[in-house]
Design a protein around this motif. Structure first.
Motif, PDB file in Angstrom:
ATOM      1  N   TRP A   1       0.841  -1.201   0.000  1.00  0.00           N
ATOM      2  CA  TRP A   1       0.000   0.000   0.000  1.00  0.00           C
ATOM      3  C   TRP A   1       0.875   1.249   0.000  1.00  0.00           C
ATOM      4  O   TRP A   1       0.626   2.192  -0.742  1.00  0.00           O
ATOM      5  CB  TRP A   1      -0.947  -0.022   1.193  1.00  0.00           C
ATOM      6  N   PHE A   2       1.927   1.247   0.809  1.00  0.00           N
ATOM      7  CA  PHE A   2       2.858   2.377   0.808  1.00  0.00           C
ATOM      8  C   PHE A   2       3.535   2.518  -0.558  1.00  0.00           C
ATOM      9  O   PHE A   2       3.704   3.623  -1.073  1.00  0.00           O
ATOM     10  CB  PHE A   2       3.928   2.195   1.890  1.00  0.00           C
ATOM     11  N   ARG A   3       3.930   1.389  -1.128  1.00  0.00           N
ATOM     12  CA  ARG A   3       4.611   1.399  -2.432  1.00  0.00           C
ATOM     13  C   ARG A   3       3.770   2.077  -3.495  1.00  0.00           C
ATOM     14  O   ARG A   3       4.292   2.789  -4.378  1.00  0.00           O
ATOM     15  CB  ARG A   3       4.944  -0.051  -2.833  1.00  0.00           C
ATOM     16  N   LEU A   4       2.466   1.915  -3.447  1.00  0.00           N
ATOM     17  CA  LEU A   4       1.579   2.466  -4.471  1.00  0.00           C
ATOM     18  C   LEU A   4       1.490   3.989  -4.417  1.00  0.00           C
ATOM     19  O   LEU A   4       0.978   4.602  -5.357  1.00  0.00           O
ATOM     20  CB  LEU A   4       0.182   1.852  -4.349  1.00  0.00           C
ATOM     21  N   HIS A   5       2.002   4.592  -3.376  1.00  0.00           N
ATOM     22  CA  HIS A   5       2.061   6.057  -3.315  1.00  0.00           C
ATOM     23  C   HIS A   5       3.111   6.617  -4.275  1.00  0.00           C
ATOM     24  O   HIS A   5       3.128   7.816  -4.566  1.00  0.00           O
ATOM     25  CB  HIS A   5       2.381   6.525  -1.888  1.00  0.00           C
ATOM     26  N   PHE A   6       3.969   5.741  -4.781  1.00  0.00           N
ATOM     27  CA  PHE A   6       5.050   6.174  -5.668  1.00  0.00           C
ATOM     28  C   PHE A   6       4.830   5.744  -7.113  1.00  0.00           C
ATOM     29  O   PHE A   6       5.712   5.905  -7.957  1.00  0.00           O
ATOM     30  CB  PHE A   6       6.385   5.612  -5.158  1.00  0.00           C
ATOM     31  N   GLY A   7       3.644   5.217  -7.415  1.00  0.00           N
ATOM     32  CA  GLY A   7       3.345   4.819  -8.781  1.00  0.00           C
ATOM     33  C   GLY A   7       2.719   3.440  -8.835  1.00  0.00           C
ATOM     34  O   GLY A   7       2.821   2.642  -7.889  1.00  0.00           O
ATOM     35  N   PHE A   8       2.078   3.164  -9.951  1.00  0.00           N
ATOM     36  CA  PHE A   8       1.409   1.869 -10.140  1.00  0.00           C
ATOM     37  C   PHE A   8       2.425   0.754 -10.339  1.00  0.00           C
ATOM     38  O   PHE A   8       3.455   0.941 -10.993  1.00  0.00           O
ATOM     39  CB  PHE A   8       0.473   1.934 -11.348  1.00  0.00           C
ATOM     40  N   SER A   9       2.104  -0.409  -9.790  1.00  0.00           N
ATOM     41  CA  SER A   9       2.940  -1.583  -9.997  1.00  0.00           C
ATOM     42  C   SER A   9       2.127  -2.849  -9.803  1.00  0.00           C
ATOM     43  O   SER A   9       1.254  -2.891  -8.934  1.00  0.00           O
ATOM     44  CB  SER A   9       4.127  -1.593  -9.024  1.00  0.00           C
TER      45      SER A   9
ATOM     46  N   ASN B   1      -0.957 -11.282  -6.241  1.00  0.00           N
ATOM     47  CA  ASN B   1       0.402 -10.879  -5.888  1.00  0.00           C
ATOM     48  C   ASN B   1       0.982  -9.953  -6.945  1.00  0.00           C
ATOM     49  O   ASN B   1       1.310 -10.391  -8.049  1.00  0.00           O
ATOM     50  CB  ASN B   1       1.292 -12.111  -5.748  1.00  0.00           C
ATOM     51  N   PRO B   2       1.108  -8.635  -6.666  1.00  0.00           N
ATOM     52  CA  PRO B   2       0.717  -7.939  -5.433  1.00  0.00           C
ATOM     53  C   PRO B   2      -0.578  -7.152  -5.630  1.00  0.00           C
ATOM     54  O   PRO B   2      -0.931  -6.761  -6.733  1.00  0.00           O
ATOM     55  CB  PRO B   2       1.890  -6.979  -5.239  1.00  0.00           C
ATOM     56  N   SER B   3      -1.245  -6.893  -4.539  1.00  0.00           N
ATOM     57  CA  SER B   3      -2.437  -6.036  -4.532  1.00  0.00           C
ATOM     58  C   SER B   3      -2.796  -5.746  -3.083  1.00  0.00           C
ATOM     59  O   SER B   3      -2.185  -6.280  -2.159  1.00  0.00           O
ATOM     60  CB  SER B   3      -3.614  -6.712  -5.259  1.00  0.00           C
ATOM     61  N   THR B   4      -3.794  -4.898  -2.893  1.00  0.00           N
ATOM     62  CA  THR B   4      -4.201  -4.540  -1.534  1.00  0.00           C
ATOM     63  C   THR B   4      -5.645  -4.075  -1.513  1.00  0.00           C
ATOM     64  O   THR B   4      -6.188  -3.660  -2.550  1.00  0.00           O
ATOM     65  CB  THR B   4      -3.295  -3.429  -0.959  1.00  0.00           C
ATOM     66  N   GLU B   5      -6.261  -4.180  -0.352  1.00  0.00           N
ATOM     67  CA  GLU B   5      -7.609  -3.671  -0.126  1.00  0.00           C
ATOM     68  C   GLU B   5      -7.620  -2.535   0.896  1.00  0.00           C
ATOM     69  O   GLU B   5      -8.679  -2.065   1.288  1.00  0.00           O
ATOM     70  CB  GLU B   5      -8.512  -4.806   0.387  1.00  0.00           C
ATOM     71  N   VAL B   6      -6.444  -2.086   1.297  1.00  0.00           N
ATOM     72  CA  VAL B   6      -6.343  -1.049   2.329  1.00  0.00           C
ATOM     73  C   VAL B   6      -7.055   0.229   1.902  1.00  0.00           C
ATOM     74  O   VAL B   6      -7.622   0.951   2.730  1.00  0.00           O
ATOM     75  CB  VAL B   6      -4.869  -0.768   2.673  1.00  0.00           C
ATOM     76  N   HIS B   7      -7.055   0.492   0.589  1.00  0.00           N
ATOM     77  CA  HIS B   7      -7.703   1.722   0.117  1.00  0.00           C
ATOM     78  C   HIS B   7      -9.199   1.739   0.410  1.00  0.00           C
ATOM     79  O   HIS B   7      -9.793   2.806   0.533  1.00  0.00           O
ATOM     80  CB  HIS B   7      -7.455   1.931  -1.382  1.00  0.00           C
TER      81      HIS B   7
END
Length: 215
Positions: A120-128, A191-197
């Motif tokens: 989730w933190f990583r996604l603050h720096f761009g899509f991956s 892998n990878p993804s998140t639901e934190v948003h």
């Protein structure tokens, strides 16, 4: 001689519940996730009487069972949570699937991350959607943390102030997380993804929600 009036005992009143949902958020980690969510809730000026956050330092199934117990205890005391969230990682947990099934069966919302919350933190720096794998004695989650340090030098698990360090890119991260999760569901590879948003979005809009709205 006039009698002295007994002094009134001063008691410090706790925060009062405000007229929006009361939510319990139980996190797998003891520090990383609780600190982030606490800072997020404070940023949106949410009452600590409405948003109760705890970090367990336990496996996903234990996190779900703790959430169920806390919800039950609160209900017996005449209070209730309008919504309960469990925040945990896929990582290498043997109880991950069981935790997901038990949470759904109990009406508990889940905010999962593959392989870990740091994505989730990583996604603050761009899509991956570049997957993380165990190699060289490093787990997939550790590999994710290693990559994050390339964007956020000096990052350590349990560090405070991460929400504020990343806040300027929050909406971009929300878009990236939605895109990653949609692709994960389409391909069947999370892998990878998140639901934190989803949890972040819920808290952002909490004050505008009527008490008792369900997920």
């Amino acid at each position: 001689m006039a009698k002295r009036r007994p002094r009134k005992r001063l008691t410090r009143r706790g925060p009062e519940r405000e007229p929006y949902d009361r939510v319990l958020i139980v996190c797998e980690g003891k520090c990383t996730e609780p600190l982030y969510v606490q800072d997020l809730a404070a940023h949106y000026r949410l009452s600590t009487a409405n948003v109760v956050i705890t970090g367990e330092g336990a496996d996903p199934r234990t996190v779900v069972r703790v959430a169920k117990k806390l919800r039950s205890v609160e209900g017996r005391q005449g209070e209730k949570y309008d919504r309960v969230y469990c925040v945990f990682d896929r990582d290498e947990h043997m109880t991950f699937r069981q935790a997901c099934d038990e949470a759904r069966a109990s009406g508990i919302c889940i905010a999962r991350s593959w392989p870990c919350f740091e994505f989730w933190f990583r996604l603050h720096f761009g899509f991956s959607r570049q997957p993380y794998f165990t190699s060289g004695g490093r787990t997939a989650a550790q590999r994710c943390v290693d990559e994050l340090r390339g964007w956020l030098p000096g990052y350590e698990k349990g560090a405070s102030g991460i929400f504020h360090a990343l806040d300027a890119s929050l909406e971009s991260a929300m878009d990236n997380a939605n895109r990653a999760l949609a692709d994960a569901k389409a391909t069947g590879d999370f892998n990878p993804s998140t639901e934190v948003h989803h949890l972040v979005d819920y808290l952002q809009k909490l004050k505008s929600k009527q008490t008792g709205n369900q997920h």
